[in-house]
Design a protein around this motif. Structure first.
Motif, PDB file in Angstrom:
ATOM      1  N   HIS A 124      13.520  47.436  -3.372  1.00 33.83           N
ATOM      2  CA  HIS A 124      14.718  46.857  -2.747  1.00 33.83           C
ATOM      3  C   HIS A 124      15.659  47.921  -2.144  1.00 33.83           C
ATOM      4  N   ASP A 125      15.680  49.127  -2.741  1.00 35.32           N
ATOM      5  CA  ASP A 125      16.548  50.201  -2.227  1.00 35.32           C
ATOM      6  C   ASP A 125      15.739  51.302  -1.538  1.00 35.32           C
ATOM      7  N   LEU A 126      14.598  50.945  -0.999  1.00 34.37           N
ATOM      8  CA  LEU A 126      13.640  51.932  -0.474  1.00 34.37           C
ATOM      9  C   LEU A 126      14.267  53.000   0.419  1.00 34.37           C
ATOM     10  N   ASP A 127      15.202  52.586   1.276  1.00 37.12           N
ATOM     11  CA  ASP A 127      15.763  53.511   2.266  1.00 37.12           C
ATOM     12  C   ASP A 127      16.947  54.340   1.772  1.00 37.12           C
ATOM     13  N   TYR A 128      17.404  54.069   0.550  1.00 32.53           N
ATOM     14  CA  TYR A 128      18.718  54.571   0.149  1.00 32.53           C
ATOM     15  C   TYR A 128      18.830  56.096   0.073  1.00 32.53           C
ATOM     16  N   GLU A 129      17.775  56.756  -0.368  1.00 32.96           N
ATOM     17  CA  GLU A 129      17.855  58.216  -0.489  1.00 32.96           C
ATOM     18  C   GLU A 129      17.874  58.911   0.878  1.00 32.96           C
ATOM     19  N   LYS A 130      16.992  58.497   1.752  1.00 31.78           N
ATOM     20  CA  LYS A 130      16.838  59.219   3.022  1.00 31.78           C
ATOM     21  C   LYS A 130      17.716  58.662   4.160  1.00 31.78           C
ATOM     22  N   PHE A 131      18.112  57.409   4.056  1.00 31.33           N
ATOM     23  CA  PHE A 131      18.895  56.795   5.143  1.00 31.33           C
ATOM     24  C   PHE A 131      20.086  56.001   4.592  1.00 31.33           C
ATOM     25  N   PRO A 132      20.962  56.663   3.815  1.00 32.87           N
ATOM     26  CA  PRO A 132      22.047  55.918   3.158  1.00 32.87           C
ATOM     27  C   PRO A 132      22.973  55.183   4.128  1.00 32.87           C
ATOM     28  N   SER A 133      23.146  55.733   5.324  1.00 34.68           N
ATOM     29  CA  SER A 133      24.054  55.065   6.266  1.00 34.68           C
ATOM     30  C   SER A 133      23.380  53.882   6.962  1.00 34.68           C
ATOM     31  N   GLU A 134      22.057  53.763   6.774  1.00 34.61           N
ATOM     32  CA  GLU A 134      21.339  52.618   7.355  1.00 34.61           C
ATOM     33  C   GLU A 134      20.737  51.751   6.251  1.00 34.61           C
ATOM     34  N   HIS A 135      21.397  51.770   5.073  1.00 34.98           N
ATOM     35  CA  HIS A 135      20.866  51.046   3.921  1.00 34.98           C
ATOM     36  C   HIS A 135      20.617  49.580   4.272  1.00 34.98           C
ATOM     37  N   CYS A 136      19.519  49.074   3.867  1.00 34.99           N
ATOM     38  CA  CYS A 136      19.023  47.702   4.110  1.00 34.99           C
ATOM     39  C   CYS A 136      18.308  47.593   5.463  1.00 34.99           C
ATOM     40  N   SER A 137      18.988  47.976   6.549  1.00 39.07           N
ATOM     41  CA  SER A 137      18.322  47.804   7.852  1.00 39.07           C
ATOM     42  C   SER A 137      17.123  48.749   7.982  1.00 39.07           C
ATOM     43  N   LYS A 138      17.241  49.942   7.399  1.00 31.15           N
ATOM     44  CA  LYS A 138      16.112  50.882   7.484  1.00 31.15           C
ATOM     45  C   LYS A 138      14.956  50.438   6.571  1.00 31.15           C
ATOM     46  N   THR A 139      15.280  49.772   5.477  1.00 30.18           N
ATOM     47  CA  THR A 139      14.214  49.242   4.613  1.00 30.18           C
ATOM     48  C   THR A 139      13.345  48.263   5.400  1.00 30.18           C
ATOM     49  N   ARG A 140      13.996  47.438   6.221  1.00 32.90           N
ATOM     50  CA  ARG A 140      13.216  46.512   7.061  1.00 32.90           C
ATOM     51  C   ARG A 140      12.250  47.286   7.966  1.00 32.90           C
ATOM     52  N   VAL A 141      12.763  48.346   8.606  1.00 37.50           N
ATOM     53  CA  VAL A 141      11.935  49.150   9.516  1.00 37.50           C
ATOM     54  C   VAL A 141      10.751  49.768   8.762  1.00 37.50           C
ATOM     55  N   LEU A 142      11.049  50.367   7.610  1.00 37.71           N
ATOM     56  CA  LEU A 142       9.992  51.057   6.845  1.00 37.71           C
ATOM     57  C   LEU A 142       8.919  50.077   6.379  1.00 37.71           C
TER      58      LEU A 142
END
Ligand SMILES: [Fe+2]
Ligand SMILES: [Fe+2]
Length: 192
Positions: free
Chosen positions: A56-74
């Motif tokens: 659920h927090d996949l993007d949080y470490e590497k893309f904190p300013s894009e949290h949630c939206s970057k998880t969708r991309v990944l």
């Protein structure tokens, strides 16, 4: 991934690829443990609930300013099903996403994400530093103390519990139990 349904190993591989920080991994294991516990209790798909908890927090470490939206991309890049992506993104409803939790899985995830943080902090003030010694009462006692676990937004948890339609106390109990099942993995087995 095509039409393949992601399993726990797929989720772990992604989690470890994008999250090197120990505390972030432990948070993912905690949320997984609670999601699994509640899924099992409700006769739901435990693997699915657990897998979504893990990423659920996949993007949080590497893309904190894009949290949630970057998880969708990944997740899209890795061919994950829309159902899983939507659920992961909905945990940040009102904070980093405008996707409101709709089904039971999403509503529970939204609620227990913050609650795990409160249970971690409550564990660490026990003499044993163990989640095994945390009670519903000890968590509730700290509810109104805004300086305690200051980063945990109690109003999100209360709003979530209302959506889930389960008393707050029951969700706190389920969260404690789910975390106790993975106490070792989340480093809260205690110092004794
Ligand atoms: Fe998050
Ligand atoms: Fe989280």
């Amino acid at each position: 991934m095509g039409d393949k349904i992601p399993n726990r190993q797929d989720a772990l591989d992604l989690l470890h690829k994008y999250n090197e920080t120990d505390s972030l991994r432990k948070h993912a294991y905690a949320v997984e443990g609670v999601m699994r516990h509640i899924a099992r209790k409700r006769g739901q798909d435990e693997e699915k609930w657990g897998v979504i908890g893990l990423i659920h927090d996949l993007d949080y470490e590497k893309f904190p300013s894009e949290h949630c939206s970057k998880t969708r991309v990944l997740l899209e890049e890795h061919g994950w099903p829309e159902e899983y992506i939507r659920a992961a993104v909905s945990h940040g409803w009102g904070i980093c996403s405008d996707v409101a939790p709709e089904n039971d899985l999403e509503k529970v995830l939204y609620t227990i994400d913050e609650l795990t943080g409160l249970v971690v902090t409550t564990s660490l003030i026990r003499p044993s530093k163990s989640v095994m010694d945390v009670t519903v009462k000890s968590v509730k006692n700290k509810w109104k103390d805004k300086r305690f676990a200051a980063g945990v937004d109690r109003s999100v948890i209360e709003k979530g519990a209302q959506m889930v339609g389960v008393p707050l106390e029951e969700l706190i109990e389920d969260t404690i139990k789910g975390m106790q099942e993975v106490a070792e993995a989340i480093g809260l087995k205690g110092i004794a």
